[in-house]
Design a protein around this motif. Structure first.
Motif, mmCIF file in Angstrom:
data_model
loop_
_atom_site.group_PDB
_atom_site.id
_atom_site.type_symbol
_atom_site.label_atom_id
_atom_site.label_comp_id
_atom_site.label_asym_id
_atom_site.label_seq_id
_atom_site.Cartn_x
_atom_site.Cartn_y
_atom_site.Cartn_z
ATOM 1 N N PHE A 183 1.072 -1.154 -0.114
ATOM 2 C CA PHE A 183 0.040 0.056 0.173
ATOM 3 C C PHE A 183 1.079 1.046 0.055
ATOM 4 N N PRO A 184 1.018 2.562 -0.974
ATOM 5 C CA PRO A 184 1.665 3.293 -1.226
ATOM 6 C C PRO A 184 1.476 4.253 -0.262
ATOM 7 N N HIS A 185 0.792 4.398 0.956
ATOM 8 C CA HIS A 185 0.036 5.366 1.312
ATOM 9 C C HIS A 185 0.827 4.815 3.077
ATOM 10 N N LEU A 186 0.392 3.394 2.832
ATOM 11 C CA LEU A 186 0.650 2.811 4.510
ATOM 12 C C LEU A 186 2.918 3.288 4.531
ATOM 13 N N THR A 187 3.301 3.282 5.810
ATOM 14 C CA THR A 187 4.803 2.905 6.138
ATOM 15 C C THR A 187 5.353 1.700 5.793
ATOM 16 N N ARG A 239 9.831 3.828 6.542
ATOM 17 C CA ARG A 239 9.498 4.682 5.127
ATOM 18 C C ARG A 239 8.306 4.126 3.965
ATOM 19 N N LEU A 240 8.084 5.257 3.611
ATOM 20 C CA LEU A 240 6.455 4.477 2.314
ATOM 21 C C LEU A 240 7.616 3.782 1.153
ATOM 22 N N GLU A 270 3.559 -0.391 8.925
ATOM 23 C CA GLU A 270 2.078 -0.409 8.680
ATOM 24 C C GLU A 270 1.948 -1.496 7.187
ATOM 25 N N ASN A 271 2.617 -1.713 6.252
ATOM 26 C CA ASN A 271 2.089 -2.654 5.812
ATOM 27 C C ASN A 271 2.999 -3.922 6.104
ATOM 28 N N ALA A 289 7.408 4.060 -1.867
ATOM 29 C CA ALA A 289 7.901 4.823 -3.082
ATOM 30 C C ALA A 289 9.218 5.551 -2.231
#
Ligand code: ATP
Length: 258
Positions: A91-95, A134-135, A98-99, A137
């Motif tokens: 998930f790009p908006h989760l660190t 980090r994210l 969190e992923n 990306a």
């Protein structure tokens, strides 16, 4: 009692008139590392998804550690089986943390247990702890795949399904991740089924290679056994590919040495 980790019997799956799987039976023992290979469209991904319930077969049975997988709710099955694929789908908006924590959160683990598990998993996949915040990306492709492996391992599955997990990576990173994953497979006592198009990867990593052609298993054995014994010309061509490439590489390097 000896038990199989994965037991498929008479699996059939049709899409309209096309048989993606035409009667596949396969038993995989706990701790085995199986490479699933075969031409494009031969049914590899369909077979993998049949194991974790993402595809429902038209006929046949799937048993997991002795239990009828059809009787286990799909969400429970998916937590018991790690799944890693090429477009890892972080998930790009989760660190990163969190992923990795998605499944433990769904399972209702408390914050302390989750953060200890994330730290432990980052260590297992050889990522520095500082990356937790980090994210996706802000990671390299190889680092993202490591996060994907960590996420798949989060709920301590005993079975891992991997669909071309390292296919999009440069050869050096791919080689390193494959070797590191094989070590994790040993360390955690996993059973792994990995789809790959790279025969060198299959030969180097797997205990056993299963070859699919048009939805059926046409060869099944250790790399050495298949390399020496298969009469099927397609299987021979597949098994000879890494050897031929190694010979051509050696010849080319010596031709161009001066
Ligand atoms: N959801 C679907 N609907 C219709 N046909 C499908 C579907 N999923 C797979 N197929 C077909 O089933 C066959 C097997 O597909 P599958 O993805 O399992 O092959 P594969 O061996 O994994 O191929 P590749 O190496 O190209 O990823 C193919 O002919 C494919 O087009």
């Amino acid at each position: 009692m000896a038990q199989t980790a994965i037991d498929l019997s008479g699996i059939e799956k049709r899409y309209a008139a096309h048989a993606a799987l035409a009667g596949v039976s396969l038993s995989i023992a706990p701790g085995e590392f199986v490479a699933l290979v075969g031409p494009s469209g031969s049914g590899k991904t369909t077979l993998l998804k049949t194991i974790n319930g993402l595809v429902t077969p038209d006929a046949g049975t799937v048993r997991m550690l002795g239990e009828d997988a059809g009787a286990v709710p799909v969400h429970v099955l998916r937590r018991r089986i790690g799944y890693v694929f090429q477009e890892i789908g972080l998930f790009p908006h989760l660190t990163v943390a969190e992923n990795i924590a998605i499944t433990p959160k769904l399972l209702g683990w408390d914050a302390e247990r989750i953060s200890a598990r994330v730290a432990n998993l980052l260590g297992l996949v050889d990522l520095p702890r500082e990356m937790a915040g980090r994210l996706p990306a802000a990671l390299s492709g190889g680092q993202r795949q490591r996060v994907g492996v960590a996420r798949a391992l989060a709920a301590e599955p005993k079975i891992m399904l991997m669909d071309e997990p390292f296919g999009a990576l440069d050869p050096v990173t791919r080689d390193q991740l494959g070797t590191d994953y094989r070590a994790l497979h040993e360390q955690l006592g996993l059973t792994t089924v990995m789809v790959t198009h790279d025969m060198s990867e299959a030969v180097l990593l797997a205990d056993r290679i299963v070859v699919l052609k048009a939805g059926a298993i046409v060869a099944d054995g250790t790399p050495g056994y298949l390399s020496n014994t298969s009469d099927d010309p397609d299987v021979r061509a597949l098994m000879d590919a890494p050897k031929r490439q190694a010979q051509r590489l050696a010849a080319r390097l010596s031709e161009t040495a001066s």
